[in-house]
Write a protein that holds these residues in place. Structure first.
Motif, PDB file in Angstrom:
ATOM      1  N   ASP B  93      63.486  44.688 -33.811  1.00 59.49           N
ATOM      2  CA  ASP B  93      63.706  46.070 -33.931  1.00 59.49           C
ATOM      3  C   ASP B  93      64.025  46.680 -35.135  1.00 59.49           C
ATOM      4  OD1 ASP B  93      66.070  44.717 -33.886  1.00 59.49           O
ATOM      5  OD2 ASP B  93      66.072  44.915 -31.674  1.00 59.49           O
ATOM      6  N   ILE B  95      66.663  47.157 -36.787  1.00 59.71           N
ATOM      7  CA  ILE B  95      67.727  48.244 -36.918  1.00 59.71           C
ATOM      8  C   ILE B  95      68.691  48.033 -38.155  1.00 59.71           C
ATOM      9  CG2 ILE B  95      69.431  49.255 -35.685  1.00 59.71           C
ATOM     10  CD1 ILE B  95      67.767  48.879 -33.380  1.00 59.71           C
ATOM     11  N   GLN B  98      67.075  49.567 -40.958  1.00 61.46           N
ATOM     12  CA  GLN B  98      67.230  50.804 -40.998  1.00 61.46           C
ATOM     13  C   GLN B  98      68.740  51.423 -41.314  1.00 61.46           C
ATOM     14  OE1 GLN B  98      65.213  52.411 -37.434  1.00 61.46           O
ATOM     15  NE2 GLN B  98      63.395  51.200 -38.257  1.00 61.46           N
ATOM     16  N   THR B  99      69.438  50.750 -40.861  1.00 63.25           N
ATOM     17  CA  THR B  99      70.857  50.999 -41.202  1.00 63.25           C
ATOM     18  C   THR B  99      71.174  51.585 -42.683  1.00 63.25           C
ATOM     19  OG1 THR B  99      71.813  49.412 -39.761  1.00 63.25           O
ATOM     20  CG2 THR B  99      73.428  50.281 -41.147  1.00 63.25           C
ATOM     21  N   SER B 108      79.766  48.613 -41.582  1.00 62.55           N
ATOM     22  CA  SER B 108      79.119  47.308 -41.371  1.00 62.55           C
ATOM     23  C   SER B 108      77.660  47.389 -40.987  1.00 62.55           C
ATOM     24  CB  SER B 108      79.751  46.470 -40.264  1.00 62.55           C
ATOM     25  OG  SER B 108      79.844  47.418 -38.965  1.00 62.55           O
ATOM     26  N   ILE B 109      76.856  46.322 -41.010  1.00 67.63           N
ATOM     27  CA  ILE B 109      75.588  46.306 -40.556  1.00 67.63           C
ATOM     28  C   ILE B 109      75.503  45.021 -39.736  1.00 67.63           C
ATOM     29  CG2 ILE B 109      72.958  45.983 -41.396  1.00 67.63           C
ATOM     30  CD1 ILE B 109      73.812  46.653 -43.980  1.00 67.63           C
ATOM     31  N   VAL B 110      75.067  45.344 -38.513  1.00 66.42           N
ATOM     32  CA  VAL B 110      74.738  44.599 -37.185  1.00 66.42           C
ATOM     33  C   VAL B 110      73.458  44.181 -37.002  1.00 66.42           C
ATOM     34  CG1 VAL B 110      75.535  43.899 -34.875  1.00 66.42           C
ATOM     35  CG2 VAL B 110      77.119  45.279 -36.474  1.00 66.42           C
ATOM     36  N   CYS B 111      72.989  42.912 -36.908  1.00 68.34           N
ATOM     37  CA  CYS B 111      71.625  42.394 -36.516  1.00 68.34           C
ATOM     38  C   CYS B 111      72.000  41.721 -35.183  1.00 68.34           C
ATOM     39  CB  CYS B 111      70.771  41.775 -37.524  1.00 68.34           C
ATOM     40  SG  CYS B 111      69.183  41.031 -36.924  1.00 68.34           S
ATOM     41  N   VAL B 112      71.801  41.982 -34.081  1.00 69.29           N
ATOM     42  CA  VAL B 112      72.086  41.357 -32.728  1.00 69.29           C
ATOM     43  C   VAL B 112      71.112  40.082 -32.683  1.00 69.29           C
ATOM     44  CG1 VAL B 112      72.296  41.418 -30.330  1.00 69.29           C
ATOM     45  CG2 VAL B 112      73.268  43.362 -31.521  1.00 69.29           C
ATOM     46  N   VAL B 116      74.172  38.227 -36.847  1.00 67.73           N
ATOM     47  CA  VAL B 116      74.476  38.471 -38.081  1.00 67.73           C
ATOM     48  C   VAL B 116      75.351  39.858 -38.340  1.00 67.73           C
ATOM     49  CG1 VAL B 116      74.075  38.684 -40.706  1.00 67.73           C
ATOM     50  CG2 VAL B 116      72.932  36.964 -39.372  1.00 67.73           C
TER      51      VAL B 116
END
Lengths: 185, 137
Positions: B93, B95, B98-99, B108-112, B116
């Motif tokens: 995705d 995302i 894109q953050t 924060s930046i989250v990658c589910v 990470v």
């Protein structure tokens, strides 16, 4: 005549079954549409909750029992169809779907809110439920950084699903589906 | 919309404003670049898991490195004046990409899919959280 009663009862059951099946199909469709929509949410897996429209319709046309059945079936069927069963995105969907279901059932039972108010609460709890699952999966509270964003998003989404549900409920009632179509009748 | 609906809508709007403002004023602390620290949580420990901001500042205004996620690799970039961003990721995705850039404490930046999380914190928060420096009598 008892036989006539029985026929009427049967046709009622059949109508109920058909409508429930249609609602499940509709909620699956909405769920899929939502996942293929361009990304508007700031986090992976977090959905807008379009399928909540169906949960609201179900709460007003049927009862809590049917709503529970529809939500659980939708989550499992979409999981199977999209191949995401038991993956993180499935659990996130479950978090959102079940949290909003529980809150909406209580809200429906305890308040006089219209479908719009119920949807607003549903959208809010949908987002919070998803966020809690994400936080559990990642075992981190860092994701709550997105909380304000999700709360703000819940308002327009709740209104959209609310007005859609209201229109659908009105249309269904006009089409002769009355709100006394409940499981125990 | 019934009267109850309108009251509920008003309460939710207020809640949104309050939470939003609380975060903007209390959580996101605009700090000098030198005061930040990047905390990375990833399924695999890498040497760059906890990069001090000084290291990045010393890195000639720009630094790109990779983090191993649960299902692929994330390319992370530091750009002087902009902050930290994920510029490439294996996730479906995108995302995290894109953050965009984050540069304030609390962001924060989250990658589910990759499990990470990149988090910016104040160094004092990261270092001695709850620690007592000295007791004066």
């Amino acid at each position: 005549m008892p036989s006539c009663d029985k026929t009427a009862h049967r046709s009622m059951e059949a109508r109920q079954l058909v409508l429930l099946a249609l609602l499940i199909a509709l909620s699956m469709g909405l769920h899929v549409v939502e996942s293929s929509m361009p990304v508007v949410m700031p986090m992976p897996g977090i959905k807008l909750g379009l399928a909540n429209i169906v949960t609201v319709i179900c709460l007003f046309i049927f009862s809590a029992k049917e709503a529970i059945v529809i939500v659980i079936l939708r989550l499992i069927l979409v999981g199977i169809a999209a191949g995401t069963l038991f993956t993180p995105s499935f659990w996130i969907s479950c978090g959102g779907g079940l949290a909003s279901l529980i809150i909406m059932i209580f809200a429906k039972g305890l308040t006089k809110l219209s479908p719009i108010g119920i949807s607003l609460l549903g959208a809010m709890s949908h987002n919070l439920g998803q966020l809690m699952v994400v936080s559990l999966i990642m075992s981190s509270q860092a994701v709550f950084y997105y909380l304000p964003w999700l709360i703000v998003w819940a308002i327009p989404m709740g209104l959209i699903t609310g007005f859609s549900a209201k229109a659908a409920i009105k249309a269904l009632r006009n089409a002769g589906v009355n709100d006394t179509m409940r499981s125990n009748q | 919309m019934s009267r109850q609906d309108k009251i509920l809508l008003l309460i939710l709007c207020l809640l949104a404003v309050v939470v939003w403002m609380a975060q903007a004023f209390f959580l996101e602390k605009p700090a000098g670049e030198g005061m930040l620290e990047l905390q990375v949580s990833a399924p695999q420990a890498t040497e760059l898991n906890n990069v001090s901001w000084q290291e990045l500042l010393a890195a000639d205004g720009e630094k790109t490195w990779q983090i191993h996620g649960a299902q692929g690799i994330l390319t992370v970039k530091y750009l002087h004046g902009q902050g930290i961003a994920v510029v490439e990721s294996s996730c479906p995705d995108q995302i995290c990409v894109q953050t965009g850039y984050i540069n304030k404490a609390g962001q924060s930046i989250v990658c589910v899919p990759n499990q990470v999380i990149l988090q910016l914190r104040l160094q004092e928060d990261a270092g001695g959280k709850g620690d007592i420096d000295a007791i004066l009598r």
